[in-house]
Design a protein around this motif. Structure first.
Motif, PDB file in Angstrom:
ATOM      1  N   ARG A   1     -12.169  -0.580   4.484  1.00  0.00           N
ATOM      2  CA  ARG A   1     -12.770   0.486   5.397  1.00  0.00           C
ATOM      3  C   ARG A   1     -12.051   1.890   5.202  1.00  0.00           C
ATOM      4  NH1 ARG A   1     -13.736  -3.131  10.861  1.00  0.00           N
ATOM      5  NH2 ARG A   1     -15.185  -4.500   9.936  1.00  0.00           N
ATOM      6  N   GLN A   2     -11.096   1.679   4.680  1.00  0.00           N
ATOM      7  CA  GLN A   2     -10.350   2.880   4.484  1.00  0.00           C
ATOM      8  C   GLN A   2     -10.784   3.849   3.287  1.00  0.00           C
ATOM      9  OE1 GLN A   2      -8.171   3.874   7.125  1.00  0.00           O
ATOM     10  NE2 GLN A   2      -8.202   1.939   8.134  1.00  0.00           N
ATOM     11  N   GLY A   3     -11.574   3.153   2.644  1.00  0.00           N
ATOM     12  CA  GLY A   3     -12.020   4.079   1.448  1.00  0.00           C
ATOM     13  C   GLY A   3     -11.056   3.566   0.242  1.00  0.00           C
ATOM     14  N   HIS A   4     -10.752   4.609  -0.531  1.00  0.00           N
ATOM     15  CA  HIS A   4     -10.093   4.717  -1.818  1.00  0.00           C
ATOM     16  C   HIS A   4      -8.586   4.914  -1.289  1.00  0.00           C
ATOM     17  CE1 HIS A   4     -12.998   4.316  -5.035  1.00  0.00           C
ATOM     18  NE2 HIS A   4     -13.949   4.340  -3.768  1.00  0.00           N
ATOM     19  N   TRP A   5      -7.801   3.885  -1.174  1.00  0.00           N
ATOM     20  CA  TRP A   5      -6.488   3.919  -0.732  1.00  0.00           C
ATOM     21  C   TRP A   5      -5.389   3.862  -1.699  1.00  0.00           C
ATOM     22  CZ3 TRP A   5      -3.257  -0.345  -0.765  1.00  0.00           C
ATOM     23  CH2 TRP A   5      -3.994  -1.576  -1.090  1.00  0.00           C
ATOM     24  N   THR A   6      -5.730   2.934  -2.812  1.00  0.00           N
ATOM     25  CA  THR A   6      -4.594   2.220  -3.459  1.00  0.00           C
ATOM     26  C   THR A   6      -3.930   3.224  -4.421  1.00  0.00           C
ATOM     27  OG1 THR A   6      -6.284   1.862  -5.522  1.00  0.00           O
ATOM     28  CG2 THR A   6      -5.751   0.236  -4.087  1.00  0.00           C
ATOM     29  N   ARG A   7      -4.278   4.390  -4.856  1.00  0.00           N
ATOM     30  CA  ARG A   7      -3.815   5.402  -5.650  1.00  0.00           C
ATOM     31  C   ARG A   7      -2.907   6.036  -4.865  1.00  0.00           C
ATOM     32  NH1 ARG A   7      -6.125   8.713 -10.692  1.00  0.00           N
ATOM     33  NH2 ARG A   7      -4.411   9.999 -11.015  1.00  0.00           N
ATOM     34  N   LYS A   8      -3.586   6.437  -3.719  1.00  0.00           N
ATOM     35  CA  LYS A   8      -2.642   7.546  -2.639  1.00  0.00           C
ATOM     36  C   LYS A   8      -1.434   6.668  -2.213  1.00  0.00           C
ATOM     37  CE  LYS A   8      -3.507  10.058   1.577  1.00  0.00           C
ATOM     38  NZ  LYS A   8      -4.718  10.335   2.656  1.00  0.00           N
ATOM     39  N   ILE A   9      -1.540   5.443  -1.928  1.00  0.00           N
ATOM     40  CA  ILE A   9      -0.324   4.734  -1.558  1.00  0.00           C
ATOM     41  C   ILE A   9       0.822   4.461  -2.819  1.00  0.00           C
ATOM     42  CG2 ILE A   9       0.459   2.426  -0.661  1.00  0.00           C
ATOM     43  CD1 ILE A   9      -0.882   4.176   1.293  1.00  0.00           C
TER      44      ILE A   9
ATOM     45  N   GLY B   1       4.644  -1.120 -11.930  1.00  0.00           N
ATOM     46  CA  GLY B   1       4.016  -0.061 -11.123  1.00  0.00           C
ATOM     47  C   GLY B   1       4.129   1.270 -11.750  1.00  0.00           C
ATOM     48  N   ASN B   2       5.417   1.476 -12.015  1.00  0.00           N
ATOM     49  CA  ASN B   2       5.725   2.792 -12.724  1.00  0.00           C
ATOM     50  C   ASN B   2       4.900   3.078 -14.134  1.00  0.00           C
ATOM     51  OD1 ASN B   2       7.543   4.462 -11.159  1.00  0.00           O
ATOM     52  ND2 ASN B   2       9.021   2.784 -11.361  1.00  0.00           N
ATOM     53  N   SER B   3       4.796   2.070 -15.000  1.00  0.00           N
ATOM     54  CA  SER B   3       3.932   2.142 -16.173  1.00  0.00           C
ATOM     55  C   SER B   3       2.630   2.410 -15.880  1.00  0.00           C
ATOM     56  CB  SER B   3       4.281   0.828 -16.829  1.00  0.00           C
ATOM     57  OG  SER B   3       5.552   0.661 -17.556  1.00  0.00           O
ATOM     58  N   PHE B   4       1.994   1.619 -14.748  1.00  0.00           N
ATOM     59  CA  PHE B   4       0.832   1.711 -14.375  1.00  0.00           C
ATOM     60  C   PHE B   4       0.255   3.093 -13.994  1.00  0.00           C
ATOM     61  CE2 PHE B   4      -2.583   1.659 -11.285  1.00  0.00           C
ATOM     62  CZ  PHE B   4      -3.823   1.200 -12.143  1.00  0.00           C
ATOM     63  N   VAL B   5       1.009   3.715 -13.197  1.00  0.00           N
ATOM     64  CA  VAL B   5       0.988   5.171 -12.526  1.00  0.00           C
ATOM     65  C   VAL B   5       1.099   6.194 -13.695  1.00  0.00           C
ATOM     66  CG1 VAL B   5       1.856   6.775 -10.848  1.00  0.00           C
ATOM     67  CG2 VAL B   5       1.625   4.482  -9.949  1.00  0.00           C
ATOM     68  N   GLU B   6       2.094   5.987 -14.309  1.00  0.00           N
ATOM     69  CA  GLU B   6       2.084   6.826 -15.532  1.00  0.00           C
ATOM     70  C   GLU B   6       1.026   6.977 -16.523  1.00  0.00           C
ATOM     71  OE1 GLU B   6       5.244   7.334 -19.461  1.00  0.00           O
ATOM     72  OE2 GLU B   6       6.117   6.721 -17.359  1.00  0.00           O
ATOM     73  N   LYS B   7       0.617   5.792 -16.775  1.00  0.00           N
ATOM     74  CA  LYS B   7      -0.643   5.541 -17.767  1.00  0.00           C
ATOM     75  C   LYS B   7      -1.815   6.130 -16.978  1.00  0.00           C
ATOM     76  CE  LYS B   7      -2.222   2.778 -21.228  1.00  0.00           C
ATOM     77  NZ  LYS B   7      -2.220   1.410 -21.814  1.00  0.00           N
ATOM     78  N   LEU B   8      -2.000   5.923 -15.711  1.00  0.00           N
ATOM     79  CA  LEU B   8      -3.081   6.439 -15.013  1.00  0.00           C
ATOM     80  C   LEU B   8      -3.156   8.048 -14.851  1.00  0.00           C
ATOM     81  CD1 LEU B   8      -5.159   4.979 -13.091  1.00  0.00           C
ATOM     82  CD2 LEU B   8      -3.815   5.188 -11.239  1.00  0.00           C
ATOM     83  N   SER B   9      -1.977   8.713 -14.929  1.00  0.00           N
ATOM     84  CA  SER B   9      -1.992   9.915 -14.593  1.00  0.00           C
ATOM     85  C   SER B   9      -2.364  10.699 -15.891  1.00  0.00           C
ATOM     86  CB  SER B   9      -0.378  10.571 -14.383  1.00  0.00           C
ATOM     87  OG  SER B   9       0.372   9.938 -15.212  1.00  0.00           O
ATOM     88  N   THR B  10      -2.229   9.785 -17.119  1.00  0.00           N
ATOM     89  CA  THR B  10      -2.453  10.446 -18.516  1.00  0.00           C
ATOM     90  C   THR B  10      -3.918  10.557 -18.786  1.00  0.00           C
ATOM     91  OG1 THR B  10      -2.074   8.292 -19.794  1.00  0.00           O
ATOM     92  CG2 THR B  10      -0.304  10.036 -19.336  1.00  0.00           C
ATOM     93  N   GLU B  11      -4.700   9.744 -17.911  1.00  0.00           N
ATOM     94  CA  GLU B  11      -6.160   9.570 -18.020  1.00  0.00           C
ATOM     95  C   GLU B  11      -6.905  10.887 -17.569  1.00  0.00           C
ATOM     96  OE1 GLU B  11      -7.651   5.188 -17.634  1.00  0.00           O
ATOM     97  OE2 GLU B  11      -7.726   6.099 -16.004  1.00  0.00           O
ATOM     98  N   LYS B  12      -7.903  11.148 -18.561  1.00  0.00           N
ATOM     99  CA  LYS B  12      -8.602  12.385 -18.249  1.00  0.00           C
ATOM    100  C   LYS B  12      -9.676  12.155 -16.973  1.00  0.00           C
ATOM    101  CE  LYS B  12      -8.141  14.723 -22.424  1.00  0.00           C
ATOM    102  NZ  LYS B  12      -8.841  15.078 -23.539  1.00  0.00           N
TER     103      LYS B  12
END
Length: 195
Positions: free
Chosen positions: A124-132, A184-195
């Protein structure tokens, strides 16, 4: 189902094999595994008993001095049912091994993205995972209240949902605060390189 640290140590060593709870209804099932601070604890058997059926031997096997001390540990709800629960230490927490991974394959990355999208879409909070995840990355060891203030999410809701990220191996919980795991660090790093 929560255990005190001293009881978890006893379960891990095999000294404690029973737990007693006074509940309106059973909140665990036979065969289930609980994530605890010492690893996975298996619920082997759950049955209802009366106070008269509890023995001093049962109390010792549950980590108490005697039956009286065990009975005094119950909450004040005297009308609820007493459950006698047979427990055993199962294994180390598999999330520890998972969270320590740093080599994130394309498939694993895609699977994590799908799981996080599912959490976002069903909230119900919408898209929260990336923000957290980003809030934890930028503020390691910050407690739940601090993250709640930064993100605008309610503290208890936040704690529950950070646990979902931990179950995926993305975060590590400390006595106070959280941090991203190596995975988690590897995931966020890879996420940030996506266009």
């Amino acid at each position: 189902m929560l255990f005190k640290a001293i009881h978890l140590q006893g379960i891990q060593s095999g000294k404690i094999t029973l737990a007693f709870r006074r509940w309106e209804k059973a909140s665990v099932k036979s065969g289930s595994l609980l994530h605890t601070a010492v690893g996975l604890v298996e619920i082997c058997k759950v049955k209802t008993v009366s106070e008269n059926e509890i023995t001093d031997k049962d109390a010792l096997e549950a980590g108490f001095r005697d039956k009286q001390q065990l009975l005094e540990s119950f909450t004040h709800n005297t009308t609820a049912t007493i459950f006698k629960i047979t427990v055993r230490y199962h294994s180390a927490d598999p999330r520890i091994k998972l969270s320590a991974q740093t080599d994130l394959s394309a498939q694993h990355f895609a699977d994590l993205k799908t799981k996080l999208a599912r959490l976002d879409n069903h909230s119900r909070q919408g898209h929260w995972t990336r923000k957290i995840l980003l809030a934890i990355k930028d503020n390691p060891n910050l407690h739940a209240l601090g993250i709640a203030k930064l993100t605008g999410f309610e503290k208890e809701w936040l704690k529950l949902n950070i646990r979902k990220l931990k179950n995926l191996g993305l975060t590590i919980s400390h006595r106070v605060g959280y941090e991203l795991s190596p995975l988690g660090n590897s995931f966020v790093e890879k996420l940030s390189t996506e266009k």
